[in-house]
Design a protein around this motif. Sequence first.
Motif, PDB file in Angstrom:
ATOM      1  N   GLU B 202    -104.470  70.967 -25.852  1.00 58.74           N
ATOM      2  CA  GLU B 202    -103.438  71.521 -25.028  1.00 58.74           C
ATOM      3  C   GLU B 202    -104.192  72.478 -24.135  1.00 58.74           C
ATOM      4  O   GLU B 202    -103.878  72.656 -22.819  1.00 58.74           O
ATOM      5  CB  GLU B 202    -102.281  71.995 -25.855  1.00 58.74           C
ATOM      6  CG  GLU B 202    -101.076  71.875 -24.946  1.00 58.74           C
ATOM      7  CD  GLU B 202    -100.389  70.713 -24.524  1.00 58.74           C
ATOM      8  OE1 GLU B 202    -100.652  69.569 -25.155  1.00 58.74           O
ATOM      9  OE2 GLU B 202     -99.784  70.553 -23.358  1.00 58.74           O
ATOM     10  N   THR B 203    -105.016  73.355 -24.846  1.00 60.59           N
ATOM     11  CA  THR B 203    -105.863  74.341 -24.070  1.00 60.59           C
ATOM     12  C   THR B 203    -106.521  73.836 -22.925  1.00 60.59           C
ATOM     13  O   THR B 203    -106.829  74.521 -22.094  1.00 60.59           O
ATOM     14  CB  THR B 203    -106.752  75.035 -25.404  1.00 60.59           C
ATOM     15  OG1 THR B 203    -105.913  75.501 -26.246  1.00 60.59           O
ATOM     16  CG2 THR B 203    -106.989  76.425 -24.529  1.00 60.59           C
ATOM     17  N   SER B 204    -107.082  72.611 -23.118  1.00 58.50           N
ATOM     18  CA  SER B 204    -108.040  71.998 -21.991  1.00 58.50           C
ATOM     19  C   SER B 204    -107.413  71.505 -21.057  1.00 58.50           C
ATOM     20  O   SER B 204    -107.820  70.896 -20.042  1.00 58.50           O
ATOM     21  CB  SER B 204    -108.768  70.944 -22.559  1.00 58.50           C
ATOM     22  OG  SER B 204    -108.116  69.991 -23.306  1.00 58.50           O
ATOM     23  N   GLN B 205    -105.830  71.375 -21.237  1.00 59.46           N
ATOM     24  CA  GLN B 205    -105.093  70.921 -19.729  1.00 59.46           C
ATOM     25  C   GLN B 205    -105.139  71.822 -18.610  1.00 59.46           C
ATOM     26  O   GLN B 205    -105.659  72.994 -18.543  1.00 59.46           O
ATOM     27  CB  GLN B 205    -103.677  70.948 -20.449  1.00 59.46           C
ATOM     28  CG  GLN B 205    -103.388  69.997 -21.509  1.00 59.46           C
ATOM     29  CD  GLN B 205    -103.401  68.527 -21.117  1.00 59.46           C
ATOM     30  OE1 GLN B 205    -102.864  68.000 -20.275  1.00 59.46           O
ATOM     31  NE2 GLN B 205    -103.641  67.806 -22.144  1.00 59.46           N
ATOM     32  N   ASN B 206    -105.248  71.092 -17.608  1.00 53.55           N
ATOM     33  CA  ASN B 206    -105.072  71.829 -16.450  1.00 53.55           C
ATOM     34  C   ASN B 206    -104.130  72.849 -16.083  1.00 53.55           C
ATOM     35  O   ASN B 206    -104.679  74.068 -15.688  1.00 53.55           O
ATOM     36  CB  ASN B 206    -105.084  70.603 -15.016  1.00 53.55           C
ATOM     37  CG  ASN B 206    -106.021  70.023 -15.065  1.00 53.55           C
ATOM     38  OD1 ASN B 206    -107.370  70.142 -15.511  1.00 53.55           O
ATOM     39  ND2 ASN B 206    -105.862  68.803 -14.358  1.00 53.55           N
ATOM     40  N   TYR B 207    -103.113  72.690 -16.498  1.00 52.97           N
ATOM     41  CA  TYR B 207    -101.818  73.773 -16.269  1.00 52.97           C
ATOM     42  C   TYR B 207    -102.316  75.126 -17.009  1.00 52.97           C
ATOM     43  O   TYR B 207    -101.763  76.032 -16.616  1.00 52.97           O
ATOM     44  CB  TYR B 207    -100.534  73.145 -16.838  1.00 52.97           C
ATOM     45  CG  TYR B 207    -100.308  73.347 -18.129  1.00 52.97           C
ATOM     46  CD1 TYR B 207     -99.793  74.571 -18.811  1.00 52.97           C
ATOM     47  CD2 TYR B 207    -100.560  72.143 -18.835  1.00 52.97           C
ATOM     48  CE1 TYR B 207     -99.303  74.371 -20.066  1.00 52.97           C
ATOM     49  CE2 TYR B 207    -100.326  71.917 -20.255  1.00 52.97           C
ATOM     50  CZ  TYR B 207     -99.660  73.095 -20.879  1.00 52.97           C
ATOM     51  OH  TYR B 207     -99.228  73.423 -22.089  1.00 52.97           O
ATOM     52  N   VAL B 208    -103.069  75.053 -18.021  1.00 51.17           N
ATOM     53  CA  VAL B 208    -103.442  76.051 -18.987  1.00 51.17           C
ATOM     54  C   VAL B 208    -104.509  76.991 -18.268  1.00 51.17           C
ATOM     55  O   VAL B 208    -104.414  77.962 -17.978  1.00 51.17           O
ATOM     56  CB  VAL B 208    -103.893  75.909 -20.140  1.00 51.17           C
ATOM     57  CG1 VAL B 208    -104.488  76.959 -21.164  1.00 51.17           C
ATOM     58  CG2 VAL B 208    -102.879  75.062 -20.944  1.00 51.17           C
ATOM     59  N   MET B 209    -105.440  76.028 -17.424  1.00 50.53           N
ATOM     60  CA  MET B 209    -106.466  76.684 -16.488  1.00 50.53           C
ATOM     61  C   MET B 209    -105.653  77.321 -15.463  1.00 50.53           C
ATOM     62  O   MET B 209    -106.198  78.640 -15.206  1.00 50.53           O
ATOM     63  CB  MET B 209    -107.459  75.797 -16.401  1.00 50.53           C
ATOM     64  CG  MET B 209    -108.512  75.583 -17.217  1.00 50.53           C
ATOM     65  SD  MET B 209    -109.950  74.463 -16.595  1.00 50.53           S
ATOM     66  CE  MET B 209    -109.316  72.869 -16.895  1.00 50.53           C
ATOM     67  N   GLY B 210    -105.025  76.629 -14.856  1.00 49.50           N
ATOM     68  CA  GLY B 210    -104.209  77.235 -13.846  1.00 49.50           C
ATOM     69  C   GLY B 210    -103.313  78.417 -14.090  1.00 49.50           C
ATOM     70  O   GLY B 210    -103.658  79.653 -13.447  1.00 49.50           O
ATOM     71  N   ALA B 211    -102.941  78.420 -15.509  1.00 47.83           N
ATOM     72  CA  ALA B 211    -102.092  79.818 -15.567  1.00 47.83           C
ATOM     73  C   ALA B 211    -103.290  80.903 -15.998  1.00 47.83           C
ATOM     74  O   ALA B 211    -102.895  82.080 -15.449  1.00 47.83           O
ATOM     75  CB  ALA B 211    -101.303  79.578 -16.968  1.00 47.83           C
ATOM     76  N   ARG B 212    -104.367  80.664 -16.440  1.00 53.75           N
ATOM     77  CA  ARG B 212    -105.137  81.564 -16.767  1.00 53.75           C
ATOM     78  C   ARG B 212    -105.601  82.094 -15.337  1.00 53.75           C
ATOM     79  O   ARG B 212    -105.821  83.342 -15.204  1.00 53.75           O
ATOM     80  CB  ARG B 212    -106.334  81.084 -17.678  1.00 53.75           C
ATOM     81  CG  ARG B 212    -105.911  80.886 -19.079  1.00 53.75           C
ATOM     82  CD  ARG B 212    -107.426  80.995 -19.776  1.00 53.75           C
ATOM     83  NE  ARG B 212    -106.903  80.603 -21.314  1.00 53.75           N
ATOM     84  CZ  ARG B 212    -107.207  79.778 -22.207  1.00 53.75           C
ATOM     85  NH1 ARG B 212    -108.094  78.711 -21.580  1.00 53.75           N
ATOM     86  NH2 ARG B 212    -106.737  79.830 -23.422  1.00 53.75           N
ATOM     87  N   ALA B 213    -105.914  81.156 -14.411  1.00 54.24           N
ATOM     88  CA  ALA B 213    -106.486  81.674 -13.071  1.00 54.24           C
ATOM     89  C   ALA B 213    -105.361  82.372 -12.540  1.00 54.24           C
ATOM     90  O   ALA B 213    -105.930  83.591 -11.719  1.00 54.24           O
ATOM     91  CB  ALA B 213    -106.781  80.541 -12.187  1.00 54.24           C
TER      92      ALA B 213
END
Lengths: 534, 312
Positions: B202-213
């Motif tokens: 789940e961590t590698s999902q795009n939305y997580v990266m987006g949220a982090r960004a």
Amino acid sequence: MRNVQRKWLFALMSMMVIMVLTACGSGKNSSASTSSNAAEKSSDTDASISGAAGNKSHLNIALFWLGSSLDPAEEWNGWTLTRAAIGETLIQFDEHMKMVPKLADKWDRVDDTTWHFHIRDGVTFHNGNPVTADAVKKSIERSISLNERGQSTLPIASMAAKGQDLTIKTTQPDASLLGNIAEPLFIIVDTSADTSKFKSAPIATGPFMVTGYTPDQEIQVKKYDGYWGGAADLDTMTLKYIKDDSTRALALQSGEIDAASNIGRSNMSLFQDTSQYTIDEIPSLRTQFVWFNTSHPLLSDPKVRRAISYGIDRERYANTLVGGQAAKGPFTSALPFGYDKLKGYNYEPDKAKQLLDEAGYKDTDGDSIREKDGEKLSLQLILNAAYESDSVVAAAMQSQLKEIGVGLELTSYEDLTDHQKSGNYDLALTSINTGITGDPQYILDFYFKTGAEWNVGGYSNPKLDQLIEGLHSEFDVEKRYALAAEAQQLILDDAAYMFLTYTPINIVSKSNVKGAAMYPIDFYLLDRNIKVEQ
Amino acid sequence: MGRYIVKRLLQLVAVLFGITFLTFLLTYLSPGDPARLMLMSTGITPSDELVRQVRVELGLDKPFLVRYGTWLAQVVTGDFGTSYKYDRPVMEVLLARLPATLRLTGSAMLLVILISFPLGIISAVRRNQWLDYMIRLFSFAGLSMPSFWLGMLLMLVFGVQLKLLPVMGSSGWNSLILPAVTLAIPLIAQYSRQIRAAMLEETSQNYVMGARARGVKESIIIWRHILPNSLLPIVTLLGMTTGALLGGAAIVESLFVWPGVGQMAVDAIFTRDYPLIQGYVIWMAIIYVTLNLLVDLWTHLRDPRIRLDVDI
């Protein structure tokens, strides 16, 4: 190293888990219960953990088998009642398998079909009712009407009761009546009581009476003060059903139980410390048995069968593999049917090889299996997958027989019956209880007579048939034993069967428990002498 | 939704019909005659006459289809027959044993949930740090241990050596601990691994990266997004595990003398107690189908994109 880490992790996890469970388990009044006060708490119930003997005059005994109810007239439940010293029969077997008086103190045979029993005076049932001949009669009638085994083992034409005297007339001369009436199916119960409750609380005559019963789990008993042989020393017992061998051994070690029978061979070494445990181990009535299929072309030659019989080392199987005793004949040394008089087979590989040479079998192609006329002396042994002792012995036989040039292929089945009945085997190995009635007739009739139901190897010897027939009308016990010995010797001479070992049975108790002794017939275990030393 | 549930329940009937027929057939084909086994339980070989008598008594002399038909007709009226071994109604035997299994299963599942989730989460959050290594080592060990061996080890340590807990029986609440732990440890090991994997995926999902960004706090990302989303496959798994446990963990129950349905089922199979085996099979089927249904409904509620009424 990994082991150490694993243990450490394991201990850590276990502690976590225990803490979680203690926190969420019964929060009523043990909110902060540590494990140690948990142990204290449970000693109120019978599951005392730290030394059950701390409890005054109470013992926890493990049962390795528990039937479906406690009514002795149903199935084999009577065995539980005799083991637990709750129920008694008219006659009992002693440690030499001789018949001794129990509820009947005297008996004699009036003629070929009439028996007379005198019921011991002063015996009472657990409810205080006197045990009269009439009560005995009704109890036996009940067992016969409720259990087809009763109908087939006691061919009773009529019974007459007067005071303490019971007369039984049989439909045909029946020399094995005494042994059959000792079977726990014929435990004497009070039929004037509410028999519908017997499933959980039978009214019998033994030194202990039932006070509680949980099907599949345990029986609770207390001593019966009015016991005719004098009240037992011990106040109460809990008999717990523990089927798993290892669990029985662990529960004995942890102190949750004080005595257990049938401790597995691999666990016996745990109880060698005589300051802590007492072991009573004796050969049972079970014999490890091999059938030769005598209709098999290779096995129809008695020389081959004898060679195989000489080619295996029973002594070593008994000493190192399964325990117990090397077998000579079908009946164990615990039965008084002439074991001492028999000449059986020892391990004599040279003699075995010589016999095979004489029979014309030679290894010509150098694969160490002998052959004759192009046919290899290679045989199939079928065995029961469930019996560990059979498997190890079969494997040992396989390697020993190879040394004399006989090939053995092992096949295990869950149930040998069909293969044996259809004759679809060369050799068949299994263990058989040979002394259930304390009399040789049943087994000789059943396994060795020409055409007998379980003479599945097709063995036939007219002389033997005659001997077995003679047993039916011989009532003199000593003469019966002599006939049985003669019959066994014939079987051995023909080598139609191989008898390997008499498997052992044991009872292991904590050293403060006195009077726990194993009987050869395993439907006895405890009696009024069981007690705990303070 | 209502239609879906009805459809699934109708399916249950078909499933029950199919598996009872199959088990009936399998027990019929398996070697070993219940009449003979019943009589042989003491070691003496019974006579053919006696075996015949018992066979007639048990109705085993009738043809296969007649037996199945008779049984089915009885079941429809709610009568599951009489156990050969216990000589009591099958339902009564089952119901007497269910509470013990429920108690054991409930405790084990509670332990699994309480322990494996924190372990899995920690393991994922602290990925490749020493805590993660420790937890993974535990998982590895827990999964490699056969349950009878683990059970005996626990008995030896806590029962025999430390004398803290009873090694057998079901008398006090503390006798629940060892069997529950024995059941739970391999599951905890399995679940913490799976939770870790699901969370990492789940961590590698795009939305997580987006949220982090976007600078969303890490704890919010984990608790609000990653964890709930990674729960879905785990719940399905939990449903199946619970089903299996409720069916009775035969080995653990036998080892600890726990009077549950697992031990009973093994006994029933060993003694060829056909009516009891059938009753047990029905019980198992109902549990599996019901749990499956519940899990499906739950996943649908959690994530409506997972549609229920796709063609079945």
